[in-house]
Design an enzyme around this catalytic site. Structure first.
Site, PDB file in Angstrom:
ATOM      1  N   TRP A 100     -50.443 -29.969  22.092  1.00 49.68           N
ATOM      2  CA  TRP A 100     -50.450 -31.595  23.462  1.00 49.68           C
ATOM      3  C   TRP A 100     -51.203 -32.241  22.764  1.00 49.68           C
ATOM      4  O   TRP A 100     -51.088 -33.330  22.468  1.00 49.68           O
ATOM      5  CB  TRP A 100     -49.488 -31.408  24.010  1.00 49.68           C
ATOM      6  CG  TRP A 100     -48.466 -30.836  24.416  1.00 49.68           C
ATOM      7  CD1 TRP A 100     -48.099 -29.422  25.159  1.00 49.68           C
ATOM      8  CD2 TRP A 100     -46.514 -31.345  23.978  1.00 49.68           C
ATOM      9  NE1 TRP A 100     -46.660 -29.403  24.950  1.00 49.68           N
ATOM     10  CE2 TRP A 100     -45.970 -29.986  24.093  1.00 49.68           C
ATOM     11  CE3 TRP A 100     -46.815 -32.598  23.092  1.00 49.68           C
ATOM     12  CZ2 TRP A 100     -44.526 -30.215  23.593  1.00 49.68           C
ATOM     13  CZ3 TRP A 100     -45.231 -32.087  22.942  1.00 49.68           C
ATOM     14  CH2 TRP A 100     -44.737 -31.511  22.747  1.00 49.68           C
ATOM     15  N   ASP A 168     -52.790 -36.137  30.452  1.00 52.40           N
ATOM     16  CA  ASP A 168     -51.927 -35.655  30.076  1.00 52.40           C
ATOM     17  C   ASP A 168     -51.144 -34.742  31.072  1.00 52.40           C
ATOM     18  O   ASP A 168     -51.822 -33.613  30.911  1.00 52.40           O
ATOM     19  CB  ASP A 168     -51.173 -35.319  28.686  1.00 52.40           C
ATOM     20  CG  ASP A 168     -49.892 -34.785  28.633  1.00 52.40           C
ATOM     21  OD1 ASP A 168     -49.267 -34.531  29.625  1.00 52.40           O
ATOM     22  OD2 ASP A 168     -50.099 -34.751  27.527  1.00 52.40           O
ATOM     23  N   LYS A 192     -40.224 -31.800  33.581  1.00 55.71           N
ATOM     24  CA  LYS A 192     -41.234 -30.232  33.734  1.00 55.71           C
ATOM     25  C   LYS A 192     -41.766 -30.497  35.356  1.00 55.71           C
ATOM     26  O   LYS A 192     -42.670 -31.176  35.100  1.00 55.71           O
ATOM     27  CB  LYS A 192     -42.221 -30.114  32.911  1.00 55.71           C
ATOM     28  CG  LYS A 192     -41.629 -30.088  31.740  1.00 55.71           C
ATOM     29  CD  LYS A 192     -42.765 -29.826  29.952  1.00 55.71           C
ATOM     30  CE  LYS A 192     -42.172 -29.706  29.318  1.00 55.71           C
ATOM     31  NZ  LYS A 192     -43.099 -30.779  28.190  1.00 55.71           N
TER      32      LYS A 192
HETATM   33  C1  LIG Z   1     -43.595 -31.179  26.271  1.00 53.33           C
HETATM   34  C2  LIG Z   1     -45.116 -31.643  26.678  1.00 53.33           C
HETATM   35  C3  LIG Z   1     -44.952 -33.100  25.920  1.00 53.33           C
HETATM   36  C4  LIG Z   1     -43.900 -33.762  25.492  1.00 53.33           C
HETATM   37  O1  LIG Z   1     -43.488 -34.785  26.140  1.00 53.33           O
HETATM   38  P1  LIG Z   1     -42.120 -35.162  25.540  1.00 53.33           P
HETATM   39  O2  LIG Z   1     -41.657 -35.876  27.025  1.00 53.33           O
HETATM   40  O3  LIG Z   1     -41.258 -34.278  25.091  1.00 53.33           O
HETATM   41  O4  LIG Z   1     -42.633 -36.647  24.671  1.00 53.33           O
HETATM   42  C5  LIG Z   1     -47.337 -33.877  26.206  1.00 53.33           C
HETATM   43  N1  LIG Z   1     -47.005 -33.284  26.909  1.00 53.33           N
HETATM   44  C6  LIG Z   1     -47.088 -31.834  27.408  1.00 53.33           C
HETATM   45  C7  LIG Z   1     -48.338 -31.685  28.059  1.00 53.33           C
HETATM   46  C8  LIG Z   1     -46.353 -30.936  27.596  1.00 53.33           C
HETATM   47  O5  LIG Z   1     -45.857 -30.069  28.508  1.00 53.33           O
END
Ligand SMILES: *Cc1c(COP(=O)(O)O)cnc(C)c1O
Length: 355
Positions: A100, A168, A192
């Protein structure tokens, strides 16, 4: 039969949230209308949006006078592009802890100069870097707090002096009390820990907006435009935001401290079991282990097949590792109970008597 969902995202949410969301699909707030058909400009939905935006700040222990919460579209992936598009002037610093963060780096490179100031690539992303040298000036430093795919997590964050910090936090936001004031911008795909897929939480420190670059930005990709429109620049993801609100209320009711304590118990029980089980290899280094995504491999195919068959028998779902790394991954998000983890560890113990 309801399965126990260890999936990494979209993921388990509290059963009560599923039930209240289902009720609202039929009749929202006794309006005689479904949540799926009400106008996003109706007072009923404006109230939902306002409560969700302020509750999220409350849960993060942030003040509405210093921070702003937005519920945007596009997932965390859109934030990979929006962050540099809004805040990259000269050079941004990124910490590479796996898939990511690499995606975030690759988008930022399309906007400007990027320096990867630390990376755990050399050890196959089994840990997060601890010693991060900061020399020079950067528009911001970007990190991924929890690496969903590799199962690593920053327990404490490095200090970056007066460089703005952007994180993030898609897969560990609101899983523990945290000093969220240390960050200038936080983003997280909802699917999540916050709610269903569809909306993305962005929390910005108001002072940080003075760092916006001079680009004449596309309106929809401009944080200040979204803030001005109070997170309703266009039709928001009404159902996703409402269901996220239901989950935020559930988090508030349980309390973040209680949630954190159970999350720690869940992770420690599972890691303890993995560590003592000879046919299982935990993936992440102990110092960087994630409390949200527990990754491991089962090198012997016959052991793996036996484990799979027991998981199936006990309705344990979503344990397959990410397609890029393989193996197994048990995601222990807030709504997954300690007793569910106990069923998984019992399964491991039971398989153990057969190997
Ligand atoms: C799942 C995830 C993403 C991507 O998320 P989307 O909403 O599908 O774009 C980005 N960063 C992390 C840490 C993730 O777990």
């Amino acid at each position: 039969m309801k399965k126990i969902n260890f999936g990494a995202g979209p993921c388990i949410l509290p059963q009560s949230v599923f039930e209240l969301a289902a009720e609202a699909v039929i009749d929202f707030d006794q309006l005689g209308l479904s949540i799926l058909e009400i106008s996003h400009r109706s007072q009923a939905f404006i109230d939902v949006m306002e409560e969700a935006r302020s509750l999220v700040l409350e849960l993060m222990d942030l003040d509405v006078s210093t921070h702003t919460a937005l519920f945007l579209h596009g997932g965390a992936s859109q934030q990979f592009a929006m962050v540099p598009y809004n805040f990259l002037n000269k050079t941004a610093a990124y910490i590479d802890t796996g898939v990511w963060s690499q995606k975030a780096i690759s988008e930022a490179k399309k906007v400007g100069r990027v320096e990867t100031i630390a990376s755990s690539k050399e050890n196959g992303y089994k840990s997060v870097p601890t010693d991060i040298p900061i020399k020079g000036t950067y528009d911001y430093v970007h990190l991924t707090s929890n690496n969903t795919i590799y199962g690593t997590q920053f327990d404490a964050f490095p200090s970056f002096a007066d460089i703005p910090v952007i994180a993030d936090m898609s897969s560990d936001i609101l899983s523990r009390p945290r000093t969220y004031t240390a960050f200038d911008l936080i983003y997280a795909g909802a699917q999540k820990n916050i709610g269903p897929a569809g909306t993305t939480l962005v929390v910005i420190k108001n002072d940080f907006l003075s760092h916006l670059n001079a680009l004449d930005r596309f309106k929809f990709l401009d944080y200040s435009a979204h803030i001005k429109a109070e997170s309703m620049l266009n039709t928001p993801t009404v159902f996703s935001i409402y269901t996220s609100l239901l989950n935020l209320r559930w988090i508030k009711q349980r309390g973040l401290a209680a949630i954190f304590s159970e999350n720690q118990q869940k992770a420690s029980l599972l890691y303890k079991t993995l560590d003592k089980t000879e046919w299982i290899l935990p993936f992440a280094e102990p110092s960087s282990r994630s409390s949200m995504n527990v990754t491991f491999t089962i090198p012997d195919a016959s052991h793996a097949a036996l484990f799979d068959s027991y998981c199936k028998k006990y309705d344990l779902h979503g344990l397959k590792g990410h397609r890029l790394v393989g193996g197994y991954r048990a995601s222990l998000y807030n709504a997954l109970s300690l007793s569910s983890v106990k069923i998984l560890t019992d399964v491991i113990d039971e398989v153990n008597t057969h190997v």
